[in-house]
Design a protein around this motif. Sequence first.
Motif, PDB file in Angstrom:
ATOM      1  N   ASP A  73      -6.368 -45.285  23.131  1.00  0.00           N
ATOM      2  CA  ASP A  73      -7.045 -46.575  23.005  1.00  0.00           C
ATOM      3  C   ASP A  73      -6.553 -47.445  24.157  1.00  0.00           C
ATOM      4  O   ASP A  73      -5.347 -47.655  24.312  1.00  0.00           O
ATOM      5  CB  ASP A  73      -6.732 -47.239  21.665  1.00  0.00           C
ATOM      6  CG  ASP A  73      -7.509 -48.521  21.465  1.00  0.00           C
ATOM      7  OD1 ASP A  73      -8.499 -48.512  20.714  1.00  0.00           O
ATOM      8  OD2 ASP A  73      -7.132 -49.548  22.066  1.00  0.00           O
ATOM      9  N   VAL A 124      -6.640 -50.614  24.688  1.00  0.00           N
ATOM     10  CA  VAL A 124      -5.935 -51.840  24.302  1.00  0.00           C
ATOM     11  C   VAL A 124      -4.495 -51.518  23.895  1.00  0.00           C
ATOM     12  O   VAL A 124      -3.568 -52.252  24.238  1.00  0.00           O
ATOM     13  CB  VAL A 124      -6.696 -52.592  23.186  1.00  0.00           C
ATOM     14  CG1 VAL A 124      -5.936 -53.833  22.758  1.00  0.00           C
ATOM     15  CG2 VAL A 124      -8.098 -52.969  23.651  1.00  0.00           C
ATOM     16  N   ASN A 160      -9.994 -50.960  21.337  1.00  0.00           N
ATOM     17  CA  ASN A 160     -11.233 -50.470  21.913  1.00  0.00           C
ATOM     18  C   ASN A 160     -11.901 -49.454  20.981  1.00  0.00           C
ATOM     19  O   ASN A 160     -13.110 -49.431  20.850  1.00  0.00           O
ATOM     20  CB  ASN A 160     -10.932 -49.839  23.277  1.00  0.00           C
ATOM     21  CG  ASN A 160     -12.172 -49.385  23.997  1.00  0.00           C
ATOM     22  OD1 ASN A 160     -13.069 -50.166  24.220  1.00  0.00           O
ATOM     23  ND2 ASN A 160     -12.217 -48.125  24.361  1.00  0.00           N
ATOM     24  N   SER A 161     -11.089 -48.642  20.325  1.00  0.00           N
ATOM     25  CA  SER A 161     -11.603 -47.572  19.471  1.00  0.00           C
ATOM     26  C   SER A 161     -11.600 -47.933  17.984  1.00  0.00           C
ATOM     27  O   SER A 161     -12.259 -47.278  17.194  1.00  0.00           O
ATOM     28  CB  SER A 161     -10.773 -46.304  19.674  1.00  0.00           C
ATOM     29  OG  SER A 161      -9.422 -46.554  19.317  1.00  0.00           O
TER      30      SER A 161
END
Length: 138
Positions: free
Chosen positions: A23, A25, A124-125
């Motif tokens: 991810d 972030v 993000n995920s």
Amino acid sequence: MKILLTLDDNNGLMFNRRRQSRDIVVREKITELTAGVKLWMNNYSQGQFQDVERDICVDEDFLCKAEEGEYCFVENVGICGAADRVEEMILFKWNRKYPCDFRLDFLPWDHGFTCVETEEFQGNSHDKITMEVWRREK
């Protein structure tokens, strides 16, 4: 040393022999948290940090080589063998259950660590990722 890792609700690190930790972030958060301090990992994890502009110490024996105050990013290895050297664990939790096939072998809440900080953020995920900081009682 300080351990950084991502977990699902089953304390899983990997599912279907793949990482759970991808991810952008979370990677940014790790880069921010470890600024100015050595960040250790193995070759498997290095691939995820190729676009990060900072020095990363890569060694298959990274859990033995990291010193006090240095960070280790863990994805696909157990930490039980180095557990007596762990000062802090920073867990990024997905707040989901995956069909994990590799679980964390050292749970801080079972070994005298105390949760001293919790932060939730959007990744993000995943819509919600929870970061927990666990410190060993002295």
